[in-house]
Design a protein around this motif. Structure first.
Motif, PDB file in Angstrom:
ATOM      1  N   UNK A 134       8.417  50.631 -19.532  1.00  0.00           N
ATOM      2  CA  UNK A 134       7.447  49.940 -18.675  1.00  0.00           C
ATOM      3  C   UNK A 134       7.315  50.696 -17.358  1.00  0.00           C
ATOM      4  N   UNK A 135       6.072  51.018 -16.991  1.00  0.00           N
ATOM      5  CA  UNK A 135       5.812  51.764 -15.769  1.00  0.00           C
ATOM      6  C   UNK A 135       4.726  51.063 -14.960  1.00  0.00           C
ATOM      7  N   UNK A 136       4.600  51.452 -13.684  1.00  0.00           N
ATOM      8  CA  UNK A 136       3.572  50.866 -12.830  1.00  0.00           C
ATOM      9  C   UNK A 136       4.028  50.800 -11.390  1.00  0.00           C
ATOM     10  N   UNK A 137       3.078  50.600 -10.482  1.00  0.00           N
ATOM     11  CA  UNK A 137       3.407  50.549  -9.056  1.00  0.00           C
ATOM     12  C   UNK A 137       4.010  49.201  -8.693  1.00  0.00           C
ATOM     13  N   UNK A 220      11.303  50.646 -15.114  1.00  0.00           N
ATOM     14  CA  UNK A 220      11.393  51.789 -14.209  1.00  0.00           C
ATOM     15  C   UNK A 220      10.966  51.367 -12.816  1.00  0.00           C
ATOM     16  N   UNK A 221      11.297  52.190 -11.831  1.00  0.00           N
ATOM     17  CA  UNK A 221      10.946  51.866 -10.453  1.00  0.00           C
ATOM     18  C   UNK A 221       9.437  51.797 -10.288  1.00  0.00           C
ATOM     19  N   UNK A 222       8.991  50.955  -9.348  1.00  0.00           N
ATOM     20  CA  UNK A 222       7.565  50.805  -9.099  1.00  0.00           C
ATOM     21  C   UNK A 222       6.999  52.041  -8.455  1.00  0.00           C
ATOM     22  N   UNK A 223       6.461  52.896  -9.249  1.00  0.00           N
ATOM     23  CA  UNK A 223       6.025  54.201  -8.758  1.00  0.00           C
ATOM     24  C   UNK A 223       4.788  54.107  -7.871  1.00  0.00           C
ATOM     25  N   UNK A 224       4.803  54.859  -6.805  1.00  0.00           N
ATOM     26  CA  UNK A 224       3.583  55.070  -6.042  1.00  0.00           C
ATOM     27  C   UNK A 224       2.884  56.255  -6.691  1.00  0.00           C
ATOM     28  N   UNK A 225       1.703  56.004  -7.228  1.00  0.00           N
ATOM     29  CA  UNK A 225       1.081  56.989  -8.103  1.00  0.00           C
ATOM     30  C   UNK A 225       0.712  58.286  -7.406  1.00  0.00           C
ATOM     31  N   UNK A 226       0.771  58.325  -6.058  1.00  0.00           N
ATOM     32  CA  UNK A 226       0.424  59.555  -5.354  1.00  0.00           C
ATOM     33  C   UNK A 226       1.662  60.338  -4.936  1.00  0.00           C
ATOM     34  N   UNK A 251       6.715  53.365 -27.197  1.00  0.00           N
ATOM     35  CA  UNK A 251       5.584  52.702 -26.529  1.00  0.00           C
ATOM     36  C   UNK A 251       5.805  52.777 -25.026  1.00  0.00           C
ATOM     37  N   UNK A 252       4.799  53.264 -24.307  1.00  0.00           N
ATOM     38  CA  UNK A 252       4.828  53.265 -22.843  1.00  0.00           C
ATOM     39  C   UNK A 252       3.702  52.370 -22.355  1.00  0.00           C
ATOM     40  N   UNK A 253       4.086  51.289 -21.684  1.00  0.00           N
ATOM     41  CA  UNK A 253       3.119  50.304 -21.204  1.00  0.00           C
ATOM     42  C   UNK A 253       2.985  50.406 -19.690  1.00  0.00           C
ATOM     43  N   UNK A 254       1.764  50.557 -19.236  1.00  0.00           N
ATOM     44  CA  UNK A 254       1.467  50.640 -17.804  1.00  0.00           C
ATOM     45  C   UNK A 254       0.903  49.308 -17.327  1.00  0.00           C
ATOM     46  N   UNK A 255       1.562  48.697 -16.345  1.00  0.00           N
ATOM     47  CA  UNK A 255       1.096  47.434 -15.796  1.00  0.00           C
ATOM     48  C   UNK A 255       0.138  47.696 -14.643  1.00  0.00           C
ATOM     49  N   UNK A 256      -1.036  47.099 -14.712  1.00  0.00           N
ATOM     50  CA  UNK A 256      -2.076  47.247 -13.687  1.00  0.00           C
ATOM     51  C   UNK A 256      -2.441  45.871 -13.144  1.00  0.00           C
ATOM     52  N   UNK A 257      -2.493  45.762 -11.835  1.00  0.00           N
ATOM     53  CA  UNK A 257      -2.926  44.537 -11.166  1.00  0.00           C
ATOM     54  C   UNK A 257      -4.449  44.528 -11.140  1.00  0.00           C
TER      55      UNK A 257
END
Length: 333
Positions: A134-137, A220-226, A251-257
């Motif tokens: 699981x990935x995402x900011x 995973x840590x809440x990545x800052x995409x920049x 499976x890699x799932x990206x969480x988007x607000x």
């Protein structure tokens, strides 16, 4: 598209007796969720409804299509995706292939639904174990989504699950995941604060393999995409996982607000450039007038939305259904 949990997940198992799609309770659950989806997407639908009613039930001219285009863009469907939809609808209306307001509205629903049906909309659980990353900011609802997903896997599919708390730089994230692990009755692997995220991911997969678990979910840590350095770390975690299971993560799932609008599309693009993204979890659809982002991501990036969140309750995380979503987005009654 997937409509319930057993349609989302590929298990290779035959349904148990009394647990078939003909079960009388399941259609009611689906109808109930669709009602909640429509209610929680009211802001988006209201933003579109005025223009759709004014355009598709009135004179069809250049201004009609421009207004519809503007309305879809304002709902964050995306400029490129919108241009394709409106262009197709205009062509069919002009040729007489589709006539009348109701027919045009229904065709609009079909076109939007078709855009959302991209890629593979299922998650394969036939691996031993299946590893989900699981990935995402920060702030997208990623950790909460992991907890809810673990709960559904355990309660509805009877799967054994272990969580890996690889967001080691934020103590609150580990604590939050531990609370969800207890609530979902699943195991959790943690490491010391500020420890190497890759080592936690490694230990979680190791525990999953040695304990014969069905699913391992790595937070995973809440990545800052920049931030390139943090993105590089995601690649490192993948490499660490692959030392034990070369084909993982499966499976890699990206969480988007969803409330972030087009910024969410940019996040999806940048994350997918850093690591392969198999699916999107679109959260907070109960608080936005810009629900069209699901279509923008699918249409522009070809990444399927697999899960949506429309509230805080466990049942408010559900498999994404393109037909229901498009109808809830457009149809006022």
């Amino acid at each position: 598209m997937a409509r319930d949990w057993r349609e989302l997940f590929i298990t290779g198992e035959a349904p148990a007796a009394g647990d078939t799609p003909d079960n009388a309770e399941e259609p009611e659950k689906r109808r109930g969720f669709f009602r909640r989806l429509r209610e929680n997407m009211a802001k988006t639908r209201e933003a579109l409804a005025t223009e759709i009613q004014a355009t598709l039930f009135d004179t069809l001219d250049d201004e009609t299509w421009e207004r519809l285009e503007e309305a879809l863009i304002m709902a964050d469907v995306g400029a490129r995706t919108t241009a394709g939809v409106v262009g197709q609808l205009e062509q069919e209306a002009t040729s007489g292939e589709v006539e009348g307001g109701p027919a045009l509205q229904e065709r609009l629903v079909q076109l939007l639904s078709g855009i959302a049906k991209t890629g593979t909309d299922t998650i394969d659980l036939r691996h031993e174990p299946t590893v989900i990353m699981a990935i995402g900011v920060n702030g997208t609802g990623k950790t909460t989504t992991i907890g809810k997903l673990a709960w559904h896997l355990r309660q509805e599919l009877g799967k054994t699950v272990v969580l890996g708390a690889a967001d080691t730089f934020r103590a609150a994230a580990v604590e939050q995941l531990a609370v969800w692990a207890k609530r979902a009755d699943v195991e959790i692997v943690t490491g010391p604060e500020n420890s190497d995220p890759g080592s936690v991911a490694f230990e979680a997969v190791k525990r999953g393999r040695e304990g014969n678990f069905d699913v391992v979910i790595i937070d995973t840590a809440g990545r800052l995409h920049n931030q390139d350095q943090l993105m590089d770390e995601l690649s490192k975690i993948r490499r660490v996982i692959q030392k034990q299971m070369p084909d993982a993560p499966h499976e890699t799932l990206l969480t988007i607000d969803s409330t972030t609008g087009q910024n969410g599309v940019r996040q999806a693009k940048l994350f997918s450039e850093a690591v392969p993204v198999d699916g999107i979890v679109l959260t907070k659809l109960d608080g936005t007038a810009k629900g069209g982002i699901a279509l923008a991501i699918a249409g522009e990036l070809g990444i399927p939305v697999k899960l949506i969140g429309i509230g805080e309750a466990l049942e408010d995380l559900r498999p994404f259904d393109a037909d229901d979503f498009a109808r809830a987005l457009v149809v006022s009654a």
